[in-house]
Motif scaffolding. Structure first.
Motif, PDB file in Angstrom:
ATOM      1  N   GLY A 292       0.813  -1.211   0.000  1.00  0.00           N
ATOM      2  CA  GLY A 292       0.000   0.000   0.000  1.00  0.00           C
ATOM      3  C   GLY A 292       0.846   1.261   0.000  1.00  0.00           C
ATOM      4  N   ALA A 293       1.925   1.255   0.788  1.00  0.00           N
ATOM      5  CA  ALA A 293       2.821   2.417   0.809  1.00  0.00           C
ATOM      6  C   ALA A 293       3.485   2.618  -0.547  1.00  0.00           C
ATOM      7  CB  ALA A 293       3.883   2.228   1.899  1.00  0.00           C
ATOM      8  N   LEU A 294       3.933   1.525  -1.157  1.00  0.00           N
ATOM      9  CA  LEU A 294       4.539   1.620  -2.486  1.00  0.00           C
ATOM     10  C   LEU A 294       3.543   2.134  -3.517  1.00  0.00           C
ATOM     11  CD1 LEU A 294       6.803  -1.545  -2.792  1.00  0.00           C
ATOM     12  CD2 LEU A 294       7.520   0.841  -3.010  1.00  0.00           C
ATOM     13  N   MET A 295       2.297   1.718  -3.386  1.00  0.00           N
ATOM     14  CA  MET A 295       1.277   2.154  -4.336  1.00  0.00           C
ATOM     15  C   MET A 295       1.121   3.677  -4.303  1.00  0.00           C
ATOM     16  SD  MET A 295      -2.544   0.519  -4.753  1.00  0.00           S
ATOM     17  CE  MET A 295      -1.901  -1.084  -4.273  1.00  0.00           C
ATOM     18  N   ILE A 296       1.074   4.229  -3.096  1.00  0.00           N
ATOM     19  CA  ILE A 296       0.956   5.676  -2.963  1.00  0.00           C
ATOM     20  C   ILE A 296       2.202   6.366  -3.527  1.00  0.00           C
ATOM     21  CG2 ILE A 296       0.834   7.572  -1.303  1.00  0.00           C
ATOM     22  CD1 ILE A 296      -0.883   5.767   0.458  1.00  0.00           C
ATOM     23  N   PHE A 311      -2.241  20.794  -7.718  1.00  0.00           N
ATOM     24  CA  PHE A 311      -3.548  20.892  -7.074  1.00  0.00           C
ATOM     25  C   PHE A 311      -4.437  19.695  -7.430  1.00  0.00           C
ATOM     26  CE2 PHE A 311      -2.191  25.371  -7.637  1.00  0.00           C
ATOM     27  CZ  PHE A 311      -2.063  25.703  -6.294  1.00  0.00           C
ATOM     28  N   ILE A 312      -4.121  19.048  -8.530  1.00  0.00           N
ATOM     29  CA  ILE A 312      -4.911  17.890  -8.959  1.00  0.00           C
ATOM     30  C   ILE A 312      -4.430  16.614  -8.272  1.00  0.00           C
ATOM     31  CG2 ILE A 312      -5.611  16.525 -10.971  1.00  0.00           C
ATOM     32  CD1 ILE A 312      -6.782  19.309 -10.913  1.00  0.00           C
ATOM     33  N   GLN A 313      -3.154  16.570  -7.912  1.00  0.00           N
ATOM     34  CA  GLN A 313      -2.586  15.343  -7.360  1.00  0.00           C
ATOM     35  C   GLN A 313      -3.316  14.824  -6.115  1.00  0.00           C
ATOM     36  OE1 GLN A 313       1.655  15.171  -6.989  1.00  0.00           O
ATOM     37  NE2 GLN A 313       2.037  16.171  -8.968  1.00  0.00           N
ATOM     38  N   PRO A 314      -3.657  15.675  -5.124  1.00  0.00           N
ATOM     39  CA  PRO A 314      -4.400  15.147  -3.969  1.00  0.00           C
ATOM     40  C   PRO A 314      -5.747  14.547  -4.353  1.00  0.00           C
ATOM     41  CG  PRO A 314      -3.505  17.313  -3.489  1.00  0.00           C
ATOM     42  CD  PRO A 314      -3.321  17.094  -4.954  1.00  0.00           C
ATOM     43  N   ILE A 315      -6.374  15.123  -5.386  1.00  0.00           N
ATOM     44  CA  ILE A 315      -7.663  14.579  -5.836  1.00  0.00           C
ATOM     45  C   ILE A 315      -7.470  13.181  -6.398  1.00  0.00           C
ATOM     46  CG2 ILE A 315      -9.585  14.920  -7.440  1.00  0.00           C
ATOM     47  CD1 ILE A 315      -9.010  17.927  -7.310  1.00  0.00           C
ATOM     48  N   VAL A 316      -6.424  13.020  -7.211  1.00  0.00           N
ATOM     49  CA  VAL A 316      -6.152  11.705  -7.796  1.00  0.00           C
ATOM     50  C   VAL A 316      -5.857  10.686  -6.705  1.00  0.00           C
ATOM     51  CG1 VAL A 316      -4.595  10.422  -9.301  1.00  0.00           C
ATOM     52  CG2 VAL A 316      -5.320  12.723  -9.947  1.00  0.00           C
ATOM     53  N   ILE A 317      -5.027  11.075  -5.717  1.00  0.00           N
ATOM     54  CA  ILE A 317      -4.703  10.165  -4.618  1.00  0.00           C
ATOM     55  C   ILE A 317      -5.970   9.759  -3.870  1.00  0.00           C
ATOM     56  CG2 ILE A 317      -3.551   9.998  -2.387  1.00  0.00           C
ATOM     57  CD1 ILE A 317      -1.602   9.729  -4.580  1.00  0.00           C
ATOM     58  N   GLY A 318      -6.845  10.729  -3.605  1.00  0.00           N
ATOM     59  CA  GLY A 318      -8.091  10.422  -2.897  1.00  0.00           C
ATOM     60  C   GLY A 318      -8.978   9.464  -3.672  1.00  0.00           C
ATOM     61  N   VAL A 319      -9.089   9.687  -4.975  1.00  0.00           N
ATOM     62  CA  VAL A 319      -9.905   8.794  -5.802  1.00  0.00           C
ATOM     63  C   VAL A 319      -9.320   7.386  -5.822  1.00  0.00           C
ATOM     64  CG1 VAL A 319     -10.677   8.338  -8.161  1.00  0.00           C
ATOM     65  CG2 VAL A 319     -10.831  10.651  -7.228  1.00  0.00           C
ATOM     66  N   VAL A 320      -7.994   7.303  -5.941  1.00  0.00           N
ATOM     67  CA  VAL A 320      -7.347   5.988  -5.961  1.00  0.00           C
ATOM     68  C   VAL A 320      -7.569   5.258  -4.647  1.00  0.00           C
ATOM     69  CG1 VAL A 320      -5.109   4.818  -6.016  1.00  0.00           C
ATOM     70  CG2 VAL A 320      -5.624   6.604  -7.671  1.00  0.00           C
ATOM     71  N   LEU A 322     -10.130   5.617  -2.600  1.00  0.00           N
ATOM     72  CA  LEU A 322     -11.522   5.153  -2.581  1.00  0.00           C
ATOM     73  C   LEU A 322     -11.701   3.898  -3.442  1.00  0.00           C
ATOM     74  CD1 LEU A 322     -13.578   8.479  -2.774  1.00  0.00           C
ATOM     75  CD2 LEU A 322     -13.439   6.889  -0.853  1.00  0.00           C
ATOM     76  N   ILE A 323     -11.114   3.916  -4.632  1.00  0.00           N
ATOM     77  CA  ILE A 323     -11.224   2.754  -5.524  1.00  0.00           C
ATOM     78  C   ILE A 323     -10.561   1.538  -4.888  1.00  0.00           C
ATOM     79  CG2 ILE A 323     -10.503   1.799  -7.741  1.00  0.00           C
ATOM     80  CD1 ILE A 323     -10.793   4.612  -8.916  1.00  0.00           C
ATOM     81  N   ALA A 324      -9.384   1.749  -4.309  1.00  0.00           N
ATOM     82  CA  ALA A 324      -8.669   0.629  -3.702  1.00  0.00           C
ATOM     83  C   ALA A 324      -9.446   0.039  -2.538  1.00  0.00           C
ATOM     84  CB  ALA A 324      -7.286   1.086  -3.240  1.00  0.00           C
ATOM     85  N   VAL A 325     -10.040   0.895  -1.712  1.00  0.00           N
ATOM     86  CA  VAL A 325     -10.816   0.390  -0.577  1.00  0.00           C
ATOM     87  C   VAL A 325     -12.057  -0.345  -1.057  1.00  0.00           C
ATOM     88  CG1 VAL A 325     -12.149   1.084   1.444  1.00  0.00           C
ATOM     89  CG2 VAL A 325      -9.948   2.151   1.001  1.00  0.00           C
ATOM     90  N   GLU A 326     -12.723   0.196  -2.088  1.00  0.00           N
ATOM     91  CA  GLU A 326     -13.908  -0.481  -2.619  1.00  0.00           C
ATOM     92  C   GLU A 326     -13.533  -1.832  -3.215  1.00  0.00           C
ATOM     93  OE1 GLU A 326     -17.670  -1.451  -3.397  1.00  0.00           O
ATOM     94  OE2 GLU A 326     -16.972   0.267  -2.228  1.00  0.00           O
ATOM     95  N   LEU A 327     -12.420  -1.884  -3.935  1.00  0.00           N
ATOM     96  CA  LEU A 327     -11.953  -3.170  -4.467  1.00  0.00           C
ATOM     97  C   LEU A 327     -11.624  -4.145  -3.347  1.00  0.00           C
ATOM     98  CD1 LEU A 327      -9.657  -2.026  -7.427  1.00  0.00           C
ATOM     99  CD2 LEU A 327     -11.907  -3.122  -7.573  1.00  0.00           C
ATOM    100  N   ASP A 328     -11.101  -3.603  -2.232  1.00  0.00           N
ATOM    101  CA  ASP A 328     -10.804  -4.488  -1.104  1.00  0.00           C
ATOM    102  C   ASP A 328     -12.084  -5.022  -0.477  1.00  0.00           C
ATOM    103  OD1 ASP A 328      -8.781  -5.573   0.854  1.00  0.00           O
ATOM    104  OD2 ASP A 328     -10.055  -4.419   2.208  1.00  0.00           O
ATOM    105  N   VAL A 329     -13.138  -4.197  -0.451  1.00  0.00           N
ATOM    106  CA  VAL A 329     -14.427  -4.682   0.058  1.00  0.00           C
ATOM    107  C   VAL A 329     -14.944  -5.829  -0.811  1.00  0.00           C
ATOM    108  CG1 VAL A 329     -16.847  -4.066   0.412  1.00  0.00           C
ATOM    109  CG2 VAL A 329     -15.038  -2.500   1.146  1.00  0.00           C
ATOM    110  N   ILE A 330     -14.845  -5.634  -2.124  1.00  0.00           N
ATOM    111  CA  ILE A 330     -15.270  -6.688  -3.047  1.00  0.00           C
ATOM    112  C   ILE A 330     -14.406  -7.930  -2.869  1.00  0.00           C
ATOM    113  CG2 ILE A 330     -15.510  -7.306  -5.488  1.00  0.00           C
ATOM    114  CD1 ILE A 330     -16.067  -4.338  -6.034  1.00  0.00           C
TER     115      ILE A 330
END
Length: 346
Positions: A292-296, A311-320, A322-330
């Motif tokens: 997970g640390a390497l992914m970030i 200014f866009i980079q934090p948005i991308v990190i946040g979206v990633v 969310l996607i990663a956590v949702e994939l982990d739920v699945i």
């Protein structure tokens, strides 16, 4: 039996139905559990396609150096999250430990004293978190670690006068800023720390206690597991990791600054969650926390190489995240389903 009819099959009439081989569900479980590693490989492949510089040894060394602090904090944050806790104070503790080390170096130019000061500062904050949580009977670690986040940040600003203090011992500079070829020394430190935590959690009774406390605290108490001592120990480990992270950060910049470690706690928590750990406790591995640390780190490095707006980079990190956590739920739901299939097949 009439003429021309086929005699009944003994296997059908008398024998029990053939048992299904459990190999399929077991293989599926193994594939599902590699989810974080698979996501990391996908991100690395995409980054290497989008930027030919990404896979150069120099850039890979930069990724490892930039990820070292997050990885150190994530390995210890994993222990806290496994016990159903959270440590929000590690970022401010990094700043406080770095400032304390820089001030001590100005007065006593001894590498040993400086390193012990930084590690001791982290241990002290971690001990305060653990003791306040357990014996202060606070309702949730979020409260106590949020309080120590504010206190540590204020102390760092006050002690440093709001300004960075230049100068660190040579060993700290080597640890945080130098490398063997393209491989940073900080990566070797991360590997050593991760191996130590892996051995502690898999080879010692203390490791089994951590997962037992996170899985079911009431059952752990009934099983005579020292729950309070386990909780204090994981927060002390988290504070110690913050002290180590301070050594790395201060070495990279040859200074101690009250701005070090800003939002590092969120990166560490995100790395652990991306790696598949659960806030409900009892689940998570050291390997996946590092993934997970390497992914970030890889995502941030790729965005820098591609000149993505800051200014866009934090948005991308946040979206990633969310996607990663949702994939982990699945992934978790599929894992439970295949576990049932494996049990039935067995």
């Amino acid at each position: 039996m009439t003429l021309g009819t086929r005699p009944p099959d003994a296997a059908v009439v008398g024998a029990p139905p053939p048992r299904r081989r459990p190999g399929g569900p077991r293989l599926a479980l193994r594939l599902i559990r590699t989810g974080p590693v698979f996501m990391l490989l996908v991100i690395v492949a995409a980054a290497s396609v989008l930027s030919p510089v990404f896979l150069t040894t120099r850039n890979l060394g930069n990724v490892l150096a930039q990820t070292a602090v997050i990885a150190v904090l994530a390995v210890a944050q994993l222990l806290v999250i496994v016990t159903r806790g959270i440590d929000l104070s590690v970022g401010s503790t990094v700043a406080l430990a770095a400032v304390a080390g820089a001030l001590v170096f100005e007065a006593v130019p001894s590498a040993t004293v400086v390193v012990l000061t930084m590690l001791g500062t982290g241990l002290a904050v971690g001990a305060v978190n653990g003791v306040a949580l357990v014996w202060g009977r606070l309702p949730h670690p979020f409260i106590v670690t949020l309080a120590t986040l504010s206190v540590a940040h204020g102390l760092a600003l006050w002690l440093a006068g709001g300004q960075p203090h230049r100068g660190m011992p040579g060993i700290i500079q080597v640890l945080g800023g130098e490398s063997i070829g393209w491989l940073p020394y900080s990566t070797l430190l991360v590997a050593a720390l991760a191996l130590l935590v892996l051995l502690l959690t898999t080879r010692l009774v203390w490791g089994r206690w951590i997962y037992a406390v996170g899985g079911n605290p009431d059952a752990a108490r009934r099983a005579a597991i020292p729950v309070n001592a386990v909780l204090v120990s994981v927060y002390v480990m988290s504070g110690l990791a913050a002290g180590i992270a301070a050594c790395i950060t201060a070495g990279r910049l040859n200074a101690g600054s009250p701005t070090f470690g800003e939002l590092a706690e969120l990166d560490a928590i995100a790395a652990v969650v991306i790696g598949g750990a659960s806030f409900l406790g009892g689940r998570g591995t050291v390997t996946n926390a590092l993934v997970g640390a390497l992914m970030i780190g890889v995502i941030r490095n790729a965005m820098n190489l591609l000149n993505v707006d800051a200014f866009i980079q934090p948005i991308v990190i946040g979206v990633v995240i969310l996607i990663a956590v949702e994939l982990d739920v699945i992934r978790g739901a599929l894992e439970r389903r295949f576990q049932v299939m494996q049990a039935v097949a067995a």
